[in-house]
Design an enzyme around this catalytic site. Structure first.
Site, short mmCIF file in Angstrom:
data_model
loop_
_atom_site.label_atom_id
_atom_site.label_comp_id
_atom_site.label_asym_id
_atom_site.label_seq_id
_atom_site.Cartn_x
_atom_site.Cartn_y
_atom_site.Cartn_z
CE1 TYR A 77 43.25 34.01 40.06
CE2 TYR A 77 41.15 34.29 41.24
CZ TYR A 77 41.90 34.65 40.47
OH TYR A 77 42.03 35.78 39.46
CG ASN A 181 44.89 37.03 38.30
OD1 ASN A 181 44.09 36.39 37.75
ND2 ASN A 181 44.71 38.28 39.08
CD GLU A 182 42.45 40.99 37.11
OE1 GLU A 182 41.29 41.38 36.90
OE2 GLU A 182 42.77 41.48 38.42
CD GLU A 262 38.87 38.04 37.32
OE1 GLU A 262 38.48 39.14 37.75
OE2 GLU A 262 39.76 37.50 37.75
#
Length: 651
Positions: A77, A181-182, A262
């Protein structure tokens, strides 16, 4: 010209022609359900490593261990707030030199999966978003809000231009780039925002790079998280139904490679909850199931590292994460090899050739022993030194952001407006203490206010007596709808039935003061008020130790523990190691990397104890040991029911 020389030149020309005719490429093959690297079928087995959680001097060691485990890629990240703490002021030097980190990975032989945000979650303060975005009080983060988009455009314009030369097509290691992200876990569900980011990334990185999204392995997550032209991937943990999880990905992407972005090797911790532990056997079993299907897998985390300073995040209902981000990962917080590391390596060996040669060993640790500490000054005594910007007066309390402070501590001061001859409740009726306030009246510690847990303390005293609240920002929420996490006294306090007014606030530059050695020793005045046994006003303590001569290979890594101390912050040689809170647990020791220690001069230890040091009882020491303690018995009446690998519990 000899025949041999002519043949050599012809071969060289053919090789050059091949190089020129076949540029490096990385793409999604929808027909064959795989990735293609330089035209060849390719599958990555990757591991997450966050450069922001590991000292630069250890990047190479950690990356080498990942390579020797059989990984062919890493995932990392980029936390926006780590590089732009103030608007337009960028920092990419030292531990923040992400380009050096990328080059190092490439030199070792690792490809890179880049996750540049702008939001990253990562159990990192505010999910990587800079706190200064909250200067617009009603900003809708992670949406098409014009102020948010303007800031994102400026940041990405800076970052993505830096990243472009490091793309695989351009000779670098980056094979794929995640957008947001998500996002499917966020309430906004703003497709225009995702479209804007997609165009923004393409404008800087080009049309060839593989852009992707990551969401939970459920249709509810993918509904708002996936969008056309961004390859949709999923995340899930060990023990999951692998077939069902990838079926969710297939709903969004009927063709293309299977990807778990992930795969959780462990899980996050919270102060006051047990340390998360995930067995090596279940991790190895599920990893084997995924690899047998031909899936691409990223192990999150492969090494967790440390939330040095104030960088830890928090989840809702408010629960901050500790300093250690060990994550029960295959490599420990300190980069040590574990049983899980070798279990994963054995699974990978069944599918990929493992590099030959020795694995870098676990780094040695050294117990420097006990260090005697002496009281320096209370926060109140040192106020003129600590507050570079001086006092700010206001009728009602202001937040950290209004005081231009992102992290750390602010002192709020007012006076009792009336006589309180009997215990009178000092309260935050709207639960507006974000996140913990250490309350003193006339220099006497009287109690603690804590977000969601303690909104009232009783006080006594005469009208006009000074009331101090040292407010600690314990980390901003990093996941879910509550990431607009303002700090400080975010609503009014009351005394009895009346709203308290007439505040003076002091932003505290504690890190600068500690690193510059500006704290002195204050002799205790004969008129110091007696303190209750339970609490003392927040105060600084200092000590030093010399690393012994004649022992080879010192300094070495170590761990610091603070027996009988309660809660606070610790610095060594001006470096902010992070928070300690052994009275709540589960973390007891803090990792001390050798890189911050010195053999040339005494090593200075500074502790800010917020609740009460053990020094009045005679034992006033901190200790350096070789063994981490991350799983101590939890001392808390407030336990959140949070299941591992279930992010719904974190919303």
């Amino acid at each position: 010209m000899s025949l041999l020389r002519a043949a050599s030149m012809l071969l060289l020309l053919l090789l050059c022609a091949h190089c020129l005719g076949a540029p490096r490429s990385f793409s999604v093959d929808y027909q064959s359900d795989c990735f293609r690297k330089d035209g060849e079928r390719f599958r990555y087995i990757s591991g997450s490593i966050h450069y922001s959680r590991i000292p630069r001097v250890y990047w190479k060691d950690r990356l080498l261990k990942m390579y020797m485990a059989g990984l062919n890629a890493i995932q990392t990240y980029i936390p926006w707030n780590y590089h732009e703490e103030s608007p337009g002021q960028y920092n990419f030097s030292g531990d923040r030199d992400v380009e050096y980190f990328l080059k190092l990975a490439q030199d070792i032989g690792l490809l890179v999966i880049l996750r540049p945000g702008p939001y990253i979650c990562a159990e990192w303060d505010m999910g990587g978003l800079p706190a200064w975005l909250l200067n617009k009080k009603n900003i809708v983060l992670r949406s098409s809000d014009p102020d948010y988009i303007a800031a994102v455009d400026q940041w990405m314009g800076k970052l993505l231009q830096m990243m472009k030369p490091h793309l695989y097509q351009n000779g670098g290691p980056i094979i794929t780039v995640q957008v947001e992200n998500e996002y499917g876990s966020y309430f906004a569900c703003d497709y225009n925002y995702l479209r804007h980011l997609s165009k923004l990334f393409r404008s800087y990185l080009g049309e060839e790079v593989v852009l992707f999204t990551t969401d939970g392995a459920g249709l509810g997550y993918l509904k708002c998280g996936s969008i056309q032209n961004l390859y949709a991937t999923v995340d899930f943990g060990p023990g999951a139904n692998v077939t069902a999880a990838f079926a969710a990905q297939r709903h969004a992407e009927p063709h293309g490679p299977l990807v778990n972005s992930e795969f959780y090797t462990g899980w996050l911790d919270h102060w006051g909850s047990r340390h998360s532990v995930v067995s090596s056997a279940i991790v190895a079993k599920t990893l084997n199931e995924m690899l047998a299907l031909g899936a691409n897998v990223n192990l999150y985390m492969f090494i967790g590292g440390t939330n040095f300073g104030y960088w830890n995040g928090a989840n809702a209902p408010y629960g901050p994460q500790p300093t250690s981000y060990d994550y029960d990962a295959p490599l420990t917080e300190a980069g040590d090899l574990t049983e899980k590391y070798f279990a994963i390596r054995e699974v990978i060996k069944m599918y990929h050739k493992i590099p030959e040669g020795p694995i870098p060993p676990t780094t040695p640790k050294y117990a420097y022993g006990a260090v005697t500490m002496k009281k320096l000054q209370t926060v109140s005594d040192a106020l003129e030194i600590l507050s570079f910007s001086g006092p700010v007066k206001s009728v009602y309390p202001q937040t950290f952001i209004e005081l231009s402070q992102a992290f750390g501590f602010v002192l709020y001061r007012t006076k009792l407006p009336v006589d309180c001859s009997t215990p009178t409740p000092l309260s935050s009726p709207l639960n507006g203490v974000h996140d913990r306030a250490y309350v003193s009246v006339a220099g006497v510690a009287v109690g603690i206010l804590e977000r969601n847990k303690a909104i009232t303390v009783n006080v006594t005293g005469k009208a006009g007596i000074q009331v101090d609240l040292l407010v600690e920002n314990m980390g901003r929420i990093n996941y879910g709808k509550d990431i607009n996490d303002f700090k400080g006294l975010v609503s009014n306090l009351t005394l009895g039935e009346d709203v308290l007014s007439g505040w003076t606030m002091y932003s505290l530059s504690i890190d600068e003061v500690v690193s510059q050695g500006l704290l002195g020793v204050t002799k205790p005045a004969s008129t110091d008020p007696p303190q209750p046994a339970a609490l003392s006003p927040p105060a600084f303590y200092g000590g030093s130790f010399v690393i012994p001569d004649g022992i080879p290979d010192l300094p070495q890594d170590t761990y610091i523990q603070l027996p009988k101390w309660r809660k606070g912050q610790v610095w060594i040689n001006g470096f902010n190691l992070g928070r300690y809170w052994p009275t709540r647990g589960p973390q007891v020791t803090l990792f001390v990397p050798a890189s911050i220690l010195s053999t040339a001069a005494p090593n200075n230890v500074t502790v800010l104890e917020l609740e009460g040091a053990p020094c009045s009882s005679g034992l006033c020491t901190v200790e350096f040991t070789t063994t981490p303690i991350l799983n101590a018995t939890v001392q808390s009446d407030y336990k959140q029911r949070r299941r591992m690998f279930n992010k719904v519990d974190l919303l």
